[in-house]
Design a protein around this motif. Structure first.
Motif, mmCIF file in Angstrom:
data_model
loop_
_atom_site.group_PDB
_atom_site.id
_atom_site.type_symbol
_atom_site.label_atom_id
_atom_site.label_comp_id
_atom_site.label_asym_id
_atom_site.label_seq_id
_atom_site.Cartn_x
_atom_site.Cartn_y
_atom_site.Cartn_z
ATOM 1 N N ARG A 214 0.857 -1.182 0.000
ATOM 2 C CA ARG A 214 0.000 0.000 0.000
ATOM 3 C C ARG A 214 0.892 1.231 0.000
ATOM 4 O O ARG A 214 1.839 1.322 0.782
ATOM 5 N N VAL A 215 0.570 2.169 -0.892
ATOM 6 C CA VAL A 215 1.330 3.412 -1.001
ATOM 7 C C VAL A 215 0.346 4.563 -0.858
ATOM 8 O O VAL A 215 -0.619 4.665 -1.620
ATOM 9 N N ASP A 216 0.572 5.419 0.134
ATOM 10 C CA ASP A 216 -0.228 6.621 0.360
ATOM 11 C C ASP A 216 0.640 7.823 0.033
ATOM 12 O O ASP A 216 1.761 7.936 0.538
ATOM 13 N N VAL A 217 0.121 8.703 -0.824
ATOM 14 C CA VAL A 217 0.862 9.903 -1.209
ATOM 15 C C VAL A 217 -0.094 11.089 -1.281
ATOM 16 O O VAL A 217 -1.270 10.917 -1.592
ATOM 17 N N PRO A 218 0.410 12.289 -1.000
ATOM 18 C CA PRO A 218 -0.415 13.478 -1.227
ATOM 19 C C PRO A 218 -0.660 13.632 -2.725
ATOM 20 O O PRO A 218 0.197 13.279 -3.544
ATOM 21 N N VAL A 219 -1.816 14.156 -3.091
ATOM 22 C CA VAL A 219 -2.094 14.424 -4.498
ATOM 23 C C VAL A 219 -1.139 15.531 -4.955
ATOM 24 O O VAL A 219 -1.043 16.563 -4.288
ATOM 25 N N PRO A 220 -0.416 15.312 -6.050
ATOM 26 C CA PRO A 220 0.492 16.367 -6.519
ATOM 27 C C PRO A 220 -0.290 17.622 -6.900
ATOM 28 O O PRO A 220 -1.394 17.526 -7.440
ATOM 29 N N SER A 221 0.286 18.775 -6.634
ATOM 30 C CA SER A 221 -0.402 20.037 -6.922
ATOM 31 C C SER A 221 -0.502 20.312 -8.417
ATOM 32 O O SER A 221 -1.332 21.105 -8.850
ATOM 33 N N SER A 222 0.331 19.668 -9.215
ATOM 34 C CA SER A 222 0.264 19.804 -10.672
ATOM 35 C C SER A 222 0.955 18.603 -11.301
ATOM 36 O O SER A 222 1.610 17.822 -10.619
ATOM 37 N N GLY A 223 0.804 18.455 -12.587
ATOM 38 C CA GLY A 223 1.461 17.370 -13.309
ATOM 39 C C GLY A 223 0.771 16.029 -13.111
ATOM 40 O O GLY A 223 -0.328 15.946 -12.582
ATOM 41 N N GLY A 224 1.450 14.983 -13.545
ATOM 42 C CA GLY A 224 0.902 13.633 -13.463
ATOM 43 C C GLY A 224 0.957 13.067 -12.062
ATOM 44 O O GLY A 224 1.758 13.495 -11.234
ATOM 45 N N ALA A 225 0.074 12.137 -11.816
ATOM 46 C CA ALA A 225 0.061 11.419 -10.537
ATOM 47 C C ALA A 225 0.435 9.978 -10.836
ATOM 48 O O ALA A 225 -0.424 9.118 -11.006
ATOM 49 N N ASN A 226 1.739 9.737 -10.981
ATOM 50 C CA ASN A 226 2.260 8.418 -11.327
ATOM 51 C C ASN A 226 2.887 7.782 -10.101
ATOM 52 O O ASN A 226 4.018 8.090 -9.741
ATOM 53 N N VAL A 227 2.138 6.894 -9.466
ATOM 54 C CA VAL A 227 2.548 6.306 -8.191
ATOM 55 C C VAL A 227 3.265 4.987 -8.446
ATOM 56 O O VAL A 227 2.728 4.092 -9.098
ATOM 57 N N CYS A 228 4.466 4.852 -7.888
ATOM 58 C CA CYS A 228 5.255 3.634 -8.039
ATOM 59 C C CYS A 228 4.942 2.663 -6.904
ATOM 60 O O CYS A 228 5.011 3.025 -5.730
ATOM 61 N N VAL A 229 4.592 1.424 -7.288
ATOM 62 C CA VAL A 229 4.269 0.380 -6.315
ATOM 63 C C VAL A 229 5.144 -0.836 -6.619
ATOM 64 O O VAL A 229 5.054 -1.411 -7.711
ATOM 65 N N PRO A 230 5.992 -1.269 -5.679
ATOM 66 C CA PRO A 230 6.824 -2.444 -5.928
ATOM 67 C C PRO A 230 5.996 -3.728 -5.915
ATOM 68 O O PRO A 230 4.961 -3.804 -5.264
ATOM 69 N N VAL A 231 6.439 -4.726 -6.680
ATOM 70 C CA VAL A 231 5.806 -6.043 -6.635
ATOM 71 C C VAL A 231 6.808 -7.023 -6.022
ATOM 72 O O VAL A 231 8.010 -6.897 -6.224
ATOM 73 N N PRO A 232 6.323 -8.009 -5.233
ATOM 74 C CA PRO A 232 7.248 -8.930 -4.571
ATOM 75 C C PRO A 232 7.987 -9.858 -5.526
ATOM 76 O O PRO A 232 9.118 -10.265 -5.256
#
Length: 176
Positions: free
Chosen positions: A79-97
C-alpha cells in the motif's frame, strides 16, 4: 548535427516526442518507491487520471490475483499513500514482490480525512465499470477485468478515477 531552418533536428524530434507522449507519461514517479520505477525495476507505475481536485491523498493498493482476497481489508500486498500532486501527473510507483499477476485499487481521499465518503473517488486496474449500486452493495469488480502481469521490469498501468455524480459512479465529464 543536421540543421533545418536554423534549428537542429534533435530539438525538433525532442519536441515531437513531448507532444505525442501519453498524458501523464512525462511526470516522474512519486511515492517512497519512486526510484524503483525510475530505474525500471520490478514494479507497477500507476498512472492515475481524472482527478476531481488537487487536494487530499491517493491510496494505491496492490493485490494478488485471488478473487477471494481482492479488496478485502488487510489483504493487500503493498500500500502506497501519497499526497495528491499540486500539478502534473500522478504516477505512483508500487513495488511487486515477484513477477506474476496482480490487481490495483486506487482511492482519492479528496478531503484527506482517511475515511471513505461520497466526495472520494476510486478506480481499478483494467478500469472495469462499477455502478453506484455496486458501491452500495459492496460488489467487487471482476478479478479477470482488473488483473495484469508484471515481469522483472516496471509495468505502467492506467487507472481512471470515478466519482459519485448524481445517481452514477463514473469518470468526471470535462467540457474543457
Amino acid at each position: 548535427m543536421l540543421n533545418f531552418a536554423g534549428k537542429s533536428v534533435a530539438v525538433a524530434v525532442s519536441a515531437a516526442f513531448t507532444v505525442f507522449m501519453p498524458l501523464g507519461a512525462e511526470a516522474a514517479a512519486i511515492g517512497p518507491h519512486a526510484a524503483l520505477c525510475d530505474n525500471g525495476g520490478s514494479a507497477v507505475l500507476v498512472q492515475v487520471e481524472g482527478l476531481k481536485s488537487r487536494t487530499g491523498k491517493l491510496r494505491v493498493q496492490l493485490y494478488t490475483n485471488n478473487s477471494r482476497t481482492f479488496l478485502e481489508k488487510g489483504e493487500w500486498l503493498e500500500r502506497v499513500d501519497v499526497p495528491v500532486p499540486s500539478s502534473g501527473g500522478a504516477n505512483v510507483c508500487v513495488p511487486v514482490p515477484k513477477p506474476g499477476s496482480y490487481a490495483i485499487s486506487v482511492r482519492h481521499d479528496v478531503n484527506g480525512n482517511g475515511k471513505s465518503d461520497r466526495k472520494d473517488g476510486g478506480g481499478f486496474s483494467g478500469n472495469p465499470d462499477v455502478s453506484l449500486g455496486d458501491l452500495i452493495s459492496k460488489k467487487k469488480p471482476s478479478m479477470s477485468k482488473a488483473e495484469f502481469s508484471v515481469g522483472n521490469e516496471t509495468r505502467p498501468i492506467r487507472v481512471v478515477l470515478n466519482y459519485v455524480q448524481g445517481l452514477s459512479f463514473e469518470p468526471l465529464k470535462r467540457n474543457r
